[in-house]
Design an enzyme around this catalytic site. Sequence first.
Site, PDB file in Angstrom:
ATOM      1  N   LYS A  90      23.732 -11.870  10.112  1.00 20.13           N
ATOM      2  CA  LYS A  90      23.934 -10.824   9.098  1.00 20.13           C
ATOM      3  C   LYS A  90      22.760  -9.870   9.225  1.00 20.13           C
ATOM      4  O   LYS A  90      21.625 -10.189   8.872  1.00 20.13           O
ATOM      5  CB  LYS A  90      23.975 -11.453   7.695  1.00 20.13           C
ATOM      6  N   SER A 145      13.297 -12.681  -0.035  1.00 19.73           N
ATOM      7  CA  SER A 145      12.817 -12.930  -1.391  1.00 19.73           C
ATOM      8  C   SER A 145      13.175 -14.328  -1.864  1.00 19.73           C
ATOM      9  O   SER A 145      14.107 -14.966  -1.356  1.00 19.73           O
ATOM     10  CB  SER A 145      13.421 -11.907  -2.355  1.00 19.73           C
ATOM     11  N   GLU A 182      12.407 -18.939   4.228  1.00 19.20           N
ATOM     12  CA  GLU A 182      11.012 -18.579   3.963  1.00 19.20           C
ATOM     13  C   GLU A 182      11.037 -17.531   2.863  1.00 19.20           C
ATOM     14  O   GLU A 182      11.689 -16.495   3.013  1.00 19.20           O
ATOM     15  CB  GLU A 182      10.353 -18.023   5.220  1.00 19.20           C
ATOM     16  N   CYS A 221       4.426 -11.689   4.962  1.00 16.34           N
ATOM     17  CA  CYS A 221       4.559 -12.904   4.161  1.00 16.34           C
ATOM     18  C   CYS A 221       3.256 -13.677   4.096  1.00 16.34           C
ATOM     19  O   CYS A 221       3.101 -14.557   3.238  1.00 16.34           O
ATOM     20  CB  CYS A 221       5.674 -13.782   4.717  1.00 16.34           C
ATOM     21  N   GLU A 232       3.893 -13.575  -6.552  1.00 19.41           N
ATOM     22  CA  GLU A 232       3.731 -12.715  -5.379  1.00 19.41           C
ATOM     23  C   GLU A 232       4.057 -11.264  -5.728  1.00 19.41           C
ATOM     24  O   GLU A 232       5.072 -10.979  -6.366  1.00 19.41           O
ATOM     25  CB  GLU A 232       4.644 -13.177  -4.252  1.00 19.41           C
TER      26      GLU A 232
END
Length: 520
Positions: free
Chosen positions: A180, A238, A261, A298, A389
């Site tokens: 995707k 996310s 992740e 990240c 975060e």
Amino acid sequence: MDGSFLIGSHAVSGGETFQAFDPATNEALDTDFAVSTVEHVAQACALADDAFDSFRDLDPEARATFLDTVADEIEATDGLVERAMAESGLPEARLTGERGRTCGQLRLFAKLLRQGRWANVVVDNAMPDRKPLPRADLRQRRIAVGPVAVFGASNFPLAFSVAGGDTASAFAAGCPVVCKGHPAHPGTSVLVGRAIQAAVKKCGLHEGVFSLIQGPANELGAALVRDPRIKAVGFTGSRGGGLALVEIAQNRPEPIPVYAEMSSINPVLLFPAALAARGEAMGKAYVGSLTMGSGQFCTNPGVVVGLDSPDLDSFAQTAADALVEAQPQVMLTSGIHANYDKGVELLSGQSSVETLARGAEGTGCNRGRAALFTTTGKAFIDNPELAHEVFGAASIIVKCQSFEEVRQVLAGMEGQLTITLQLDDADQEEAAKLLPLMERKAGRILANGWPTGVEVSYAMVHGGPFPATSDPRTTSVGTAAIERFLRPVCYQDLPDALLPKPVKHGNPLGLPRTVDGEQE
């Protein structure tokens, strides 16, 4: 630019369309991209299932050649870096390096296949005369789990996207991939997808080895994860997106693993001797890591923790002075920029938080203005919102009164991708006391560096306890990423004619083996 998506060897166009936007201007780019439907997802998954047995049964050398060919085709794709620049706002040097990393990890997995250790072949020879009971002939290898769904990431349009680490490791395992593409960079996705499609054809593989679906709606990805032919999912993005996919995958009649992740603030611990010896240099290097790529990594250092002291104050002032000079960079999308501003506003609005510095004001669209804050260890422990975060160049310095408070700050944090230690020899005794806790909290612990930058290698771990990832046993970077898409199979007393090549008595593939407990 071709606006089609790819179902096996076919390019599909027509129907509903969407566009990519240049984040530097918020203007639509020139191509209308066809939107895949749920029916197209089903077609792609059916083709992947049809391709699975022949693809997983390829000799390791044939799959390695395919991975090398994918890398060659990506390198030969004209206009790839330029299109990625237009869709992401990232600079040419960064994307040229990312293309190199993408091809490098494909070739690393090809090397791994040729080395053979990934198959983990174990042989326990028959012991017919063993007392009181004989032992059967037992042979174990690992095989691919099945077709894999891969989701392209927003912040790495090449290295964590259509031909990124999830796809490379799935291919290496023998799993067809239905990808995707990320809706922010559909043109980049098509160009890379075409390169994979060309490699599939050149290597004479089943067309279902790879498909690319495109579109902005979340339901498209949901349909992909729900499809019963998909057996695992790779995702970078996310926490909300990752958890949504985990929920879908777990509610299927046949639950499947989602390797997501998701969220990490990557704490950096500053020890006293290191601060006293090189605090100024550390402050400048910290801001360099924080603002790199507008903080859209990240592994961005979102929290710095140290003992309240004049040396920590000096570090903070040096960092603030450097951050004031940081020029705002274009963020990946308008949505990411808006969420960043909300996160900064949330931190600045906390009564226990002081704003130390903001980066330079920018002109134009979606410029992320860096932000640096400070708070106390007690306030950080008492207010979980301070540990959320903020995806972008924002970070908070936490001033603690003792090493016990440092330990409490660290203990209260969620799982992390990384924890960094800035220390000198005199700091090692205190660092050793914290190391067991750090091992429980993070997938990678590093000293006297900065967490941004992830080496693609045999030893690398890019993972960690929740919410850094949805499965702390795995990594999405490095050769161990292949283990997510393999499962063991044992063959008991099968005639040699029926045994797969990796476990045949004569070892025709020459794979490394463990035989009766001994390495061969």
